[in-house]
Design a protein around this motif. Structure first.
Motif, PDB file in Angstrom:
ATOM      1  N   LEU A   1       1.068  34.363 -36.290  1.00  0.00           N
ATOM      2  CA  LEU A   1       0.064  35.337 -36.473  1.00  0.00           C
ATOM      3  C   LEU A   1       0.137  36.155 -37.661  1.00  0.00           C
ATOM      4  N   LEU A   2      -0.819  36.050 -38.530  1.00  0.00           N
ATOM      5  CA  LEU A   2      -0.696  36.925 -39.802  1.00  0.00           C
ATOM      6  C   LEU A   2      -1.873  37.731 -40.023  1.00  0.00           C
ATOM      7  N   GLY A   3      -1.767  38.888 -40.873  1.00  0.00           N
ATOM      8  CA  GLY A   3      -2.991  39.750 -40.932  1.00  0.00           C
ATOM      9  C   GLY A   3      -2.338  41.118 -41.466  1.00  0.00           C
ATOM     10  N   GLU A   4      -3.169  41.987 -41.907  1.00  0.00           N
ATOM     11  CA  GLU A   4      -2.849  43.188 -42.425  1.00  0.00           C
ATOM     12  C   GLU A   4      -2.204  43.954 -41.109  1.00  0.00           C
ATOM     13  N   ALA A   5      -1.491  44.906 -41.639  1.00  0.00           N
ATOM     14  CA  ALA A   5      -1.079  46.027 -40.728  1.00  0.00           C
ATOM     15  C   ALA A   5      -1.828  46.430 -39.822  1.00  0.00           C
TER      16      ALA A   5
ATOM     17  N   ARG B   1       0.408  51.489 -30.169  1.00  0.00           N
ATOM     18  CA  ARG B   1       1.775  50.923 -30.170  1.00  0.00           C
ATOM     19  C   ARG B   1       2.426  51.095 -31.547  1.00  0.00           C
ATOM     20  N   GLU B   2       3.717  50.965 -31.566  1.00  0.00           N
ATOM     21  CA  GLU B   2       4.615  50.874 -32.807  1.00  0.00           C
ATOM     22  C   GLU B   2       4.416  49.642 -33.647  1.00  0.00           C
ATOM     23  N   PRO B   3       4.472  49.745 -34.917  1.00  0.00           N
ATOM     24  CA  PRO B   3       4.410  48.579 -35.996  1.00  0.00           C
ATOM     25  C   PRO B   3       5.514  47.489 -35.365  1.00  0.00           C
ATOM     26  N   THR B   4       5.054  46.265 -35.600  1.00  0.00           N
ATOM     27  CA  THR B   4       6.205  45.488 -35.549  1.00  0.00           C
ATOM     28  C   THR B   4       7.150  45.672 -36.792  1.00  0.00           C
ATOM     29  N   ILE B   5       8.446  45.391 -36.448  1.00  0.00           N
ATOM     30  CA  ILE B   5       9.675  45.480 -37.580  1.00  0.00           C
ATOM     31  C   ILE B   5       9.898  43.836 -37.596  1.00  0.00           C
ATOM     32  N   GLY B   6       9.691  43.077 -38.873  1.00  0.00           N
ATOM     33  CA  GLY B   6      10.168  41.847 -39.079  1.00  0.00           C
ATOM     34  C   GLY B   6       9.120  40.949 -38.547  1.00  0.00           C
ATOM     35  N   ALA B   7       9.430  40.558 -37.113  1.00  0.00           N
ATOM     36  CA  ALA B   7       8.543  39.585 -36.302  1.00  0.00           C
ATOM     37  C   ALA B   7       8.950  39.653 -34.831  1.00  0.00           C
ATOM     38  N   ALA B   8       8.197  39.322 -34.009  1.00  0.00           N
ATOM     39  CA  ALA B   8       8.462  39.241 -32.680  1.00  0.00           C
ATOM     40  C   ALA B   8       8.259  37.714 -31.980  1.00  0.00           C
ATOM     41  N   PHE B   9       9.071  37.477 -31.320  1.00  0.00           N
ATOM     42  CA  PHE B   9       8.750  35.863 -30.553  1.00  0.00           C
ATOM     43  C   PHE B   9       8.711  36.065 -29.109  1.00  0.00           C
TER      44      PHE B   9
ATOM     45  N   GLY C   1       2.888  43.261 -40.202  1.00  0.00           N
ATOM     46  CA  GLY C   1       1.837  43.246 -41.424  1.00  0.00           C
ATOM     47  C   GLY C   1       2.097  44.389 -42.534  1.00  0.00           C
ATOM     48  N   GLN C   2       3.052  45.039 -42.260  1.00  0.00           N
ATOM     49  CA  GLN C   2       3.404  46.107 -43.222  1.00  0.00           C
ATOM     50  C   GLN C   2       3.807  45.283 -44.678  1.00  0.00           C
ATOM     51  N   GLU C   3       3.532  45.790 -45.677  1.00  0.00           N
ATOM     52  CA  GLU C   3       3.555  45.214 -46.935  1.00  0.00           C
ATOM     53  C   GLU C   3       5.090  44.820 -47.212  1.00  0.00           C
ATOM     54  N   ARG C   4       6.029  45.729 -46.779  1.00  0.00           N
ATOM     55  CA  ARG C   4       7.373  45.779 -47.111  1.00  0.00           C
ATOM     56  C   ARG C   4       7.807  44.311 -46.490  1.00  0.00           C
ATOM     57  N   PHE C   5       7.283  43.993 -45.367  1.00  0.00           N
ATOM     58  CA  PHE C   5       7.747  42.589 -44.787  1.00  0.00           C
ATOM     59  C   PHE C   5       6.991  41.250 -45.479  1.00  0.00           C
ATOM     60  N   ALA C   6       6.238  41.464 -46.318  1.00  0.00           N
ATOM     61  CA  ALA C   6       5.477  40.217 -46.741  1.00  0.00           C
ATOM     62  C   ALA C   6       6.147  39.064 -47.379  1.00  0.00           C
ATOM     63  N   SER C   7       7.374  39.361 -47.925  1.00  0.00           N
ATOM     64  CA  SER C   7       8.131  38.321 -48.104  1.00  0.00           C
ATOM     65  C   SER C   7       8.734  37.383 -47.182  1.00  0.00           C
ATOM     66  N   LEU C   8       8.700  37.806 -45.927  1.00  0.00           N
ATOM     67  CA  LEU C   8       9.164  37.157 -44.987  1.00  0.00           C
ATOM     68  C   LEU C   8       8.332  36.210 -44.351  1.00  0.00           C
ATOM     69  N   ALA C   9       7.107  36.334 -44.683  1.00  0.00           N
ATOM     70  CA  ALA C   9       5.881  35.507 -43.946  1.00  0.00           C
ATOM     71  C   ALA C   9       6.223  33.955 -44.138  1.00  0.00           C
ATOM     72  N   PRO C  10       6.470  33.605 -45.324  1.00  0.00           N
ATOM     73  CA  PRO C  10       6.530  32.022 -45.354  1.00  0.00           C
ATOM     74  C   PRO C  10       7.587  31.603 -44.486  1.00  0.00           C
ATOM     75  N   MET C  11       8.512  32.086 -43.979  1.00  0.00           N
ATOM     76  CA  MET C  11       9.749  31.786 -43.250  1.00  0.00           C
ATOM     77  C   MET C  11       9.036  31.500 -41.836  1.00  0.00           C
ATOM     78  N   TYR C  12       7.957  32.386 -41.477  1.00  0.00           N
ATOM     79  CA  TYR C  12       7.323  32.290 -40.042  1.00  0.00           C
ATOM     80  C   TYR C  12       6.366  31.172 -40.355  1.00  0.00           C
ATOM     81  N   TYR C  13       5.612  31.015 -41.299  1.00  0.00           N
ATOM     82  CA  TYR C  13       4.395  29.701 -41.341  1.00  0.00           C
ATOM     83  C   TYR C  13       5.110  28.698 -41.549  1.00  0.00           C
ATOM     84  N   ARG C  14       6.289  28.461 -42.041  1.00  0.00           N
ATOM     85  CA  ARG C  14       6.620  27.101 -42.505  1.00  0.00           C
ATOM     86  C   ARG C  14       6.834  26.545 -41.190  1.00  0.00           C
ATOM     87  N   ASN C  15       6.241  25.019 -41.092  1.00  0.00           N
ATOM     88  CA  ASN C  15       6.435  24.181 -39.974  1.00  0.00           C
ATOM     89  C   ASN C  15       5.592  24.906 -38.931  1.00  0.00           C
TER      90      ASN C  15
END
Ligand code: GTP
Ligand code: MG
Length: 221
Positions: A16-20, A40-48, A69-83
């Motif tokens: 799942l991707l999208g703005e905070a 609810r609290e914002p997600t930190i990093g990602a949840a599985f 979705g918070q901008e400070r975690f944006a660089s992590l996204a490729p790790m999650y959408y890869r594959n």
């Protein structure tokens, strides 16, 4: 234990991707636990989490990566959408900026993610605007619908996406999104190697993991 079933199970990685604050975690919670939390609290990093969809001839087991979705975690996204074989790109129907961000995510997935990825565009928080349509008192501060269904549908048509307007709060169309995705997963789909990214400690929401275990025996659709 899973009930005996003749149907084969296909495991599918979904991101799942999208703005905070557009409601990504809330959509997952509605799908996995049929529950909703205000504030609810914002997600930190990602949840599985995991959840299954039972189709007539097979079961789809979703391995769901709910990103922050918070901008400070944006660089992590490729790790999650890869594959990932499939993605939900979520926006808030009352926030045009979140639709612009959704367009950005669609472009990034088309450029960087697995070819043939099944992508669903999801306009969430429809309950806020449905109140308005029904003429109920929403108060002066009640949000109005600022992203028309036609805008979402056009992006979906242009980019070959599934498109739904949902409410995690009321449950509107939530199962339908996942069911539509499940139906678009090719029969021969195989779990890609290294489907799970190497997630660093502390970046997974442990409560969400527990939720995944608690719910993994039930089919949501
Ligand atoms: P990040 O984890 O920060 O990226 O946010 P998110 O996209 O996961 O949003 P989250 O699910 O945490 O929801 C943000 C806020 O919106 C919460 O207070 C939710 O209760 C609320 N919310 C989520 N979905 C809906 C919805 O469909 N309707 C309404 N009215 N509120 C919603
Ligand atoms: Mg979240």
């Amino acid at each position: 234990m899973d009930p005996p079933s003749a149907n084969p199970t296909t495991t599918v990685k979904l991101v799942l991707l999208g703005e905070a604050a557009v409601g990504k975690s809330s959509l997952v919670t509605r799908f996995v636990n049929d529950d909703f939390q205000e504030n609810r609290e914002p997600t930190i990093g990602a949840a599985f989490l995991t959840q299954k969809c039972s189709l007539p001839n097979r079961t789809i087991k979703f391995e769901i990566w709910d990103t922050a979705g918070q901008e400070r975690f944006a660089s992590l996204a490729p790790m999650y959408y890869r594959n990932a074989q499939t993605a939900l790109v979520v926006y808030d129907v009352t926030k045009p900026a979140s639709f612009i961000k959704a367009r950005h995510w669609v472009n990034e997935l088309k450029a960087q993610a697995s070819p043939g990825m099944v992508i669903a565009l999801v306009g969430n928080k429809m309950d806020l605007v449905e109140q308005e349509d029904e003429g109920e008192e929403g108060g002066e501060d009640a949000p109005t619908k600022k992203v028309a269904a036609e805008e979402g549908q056009k992006l979906a048509d242009d980019e070959d996406l599934l498109f739904f307007e949902t409410s995690a709060k009321s449950g509107l169309n939530v199962k339908e999104v996942f069911l539509a995705i499940a139906n678009k997963i090719p029969e021969e789909s195989r779990r890609p190697q290294a489907a799970r990214p190497a997630v660093e400690d502390g970046r997974i929401d442990l409560n969400a993991r527990q939720g995944a275990h608690a719910s993994s025996q039930n089919c949501a659709c």
